[in-house]
Design an enzyme around this catalytic site. Sequence first.
Site, PDB file in Angstrom:
ATOM      1  CG  HIS A 141      -1.886  -1.162   1.239  1.00  0.00           C
ATOM      2  ND1 HIS A 141      -2.968  -1.266   0.393  1.00  0.00           N
ATOM      3  CD2 HIS A 141      -1.886  -2.283   1.999  1.00  0.00           C
ATOM      4  CE1 HIS A 141      -3.607  -2.394   0.631  1.00  0.00           C
ATOM      5  NE2 HIS A 141      -2.971  -3.039   1.598  1.00  0.00           N
ATOM      6  CB  THR A 193      20.169   2.986   3.745  1.00  0.00           C
ATOM      7  OG1 THR A 193      21.168   2.011   3.407  1.00  0.00           O
ATOM      8  CG2 THR A 193      20.271   4.169   2.794  1.00  0.00           C
TER       9      THR A 193
END
Length: 223
Positions: A141, A193
């Site tokens: 989503h 990251t």
Amino acid sequence: MQQGKWAHRGVLLKERLQQQGVFYTLSFYWQRIRNMLFSRCIFGRGDINVHHDANISGVEHMQIGQHFSAGRGLWMQTIASYGEGEHEQHFTPCLIIGDNVSLSEYVHIGCVNHVEIGNNVLMGSKIYITDHNHGVYRGTHPDSPDVPPVKRPLTIGESVIIEDNVWIGEFCTVLPGVTIGYGSIIGSHTTVTHDIPPKSIAVGSPARVVKQWDEEKKIWKKV
């Protein structure tokens, strides 16, 4: 002891006058006074030294240690709410900065959840540290590119931890969900990251560890 301290300051003042002249010396001390007054007004303390052009919001959600300093262009924010109407989000941010932390110019720290910077951390210029993003870009989503970025919800639930004795070089970015371990060094232009182990040197975009401290031999070893 106190007399010696003032005598040393007098010597420094005399040298500055001789090298830079009256105008630049007065300008230098005026800037220092402005920084001191700004820091006292924002944080209510005299041991913090932040440049007077800083953009600081959400101080009530910050815990600042002793002897914190930051150069020009600091943007440090804790965000308790974002958006409008039915899309408004509410957060409980917590930004913790330890003792003897020194930031150079144009550092941006954004916090909606938890950002923690340990003791004796040194940062260069133009560094971005954030525990959130504008929108979700993974999973089933994700946010649509048709929605303007400013209208996408801020992500929640991730933290940034920078442990004691870390040095972060110029033009670095530290992204959500990252821990930088004790004593590590982040080279310039690095994008962090993922977690960096303690006592490591990391470079690149994304960051990769290139050296680690060998406790037995007392040297930085390539990995």
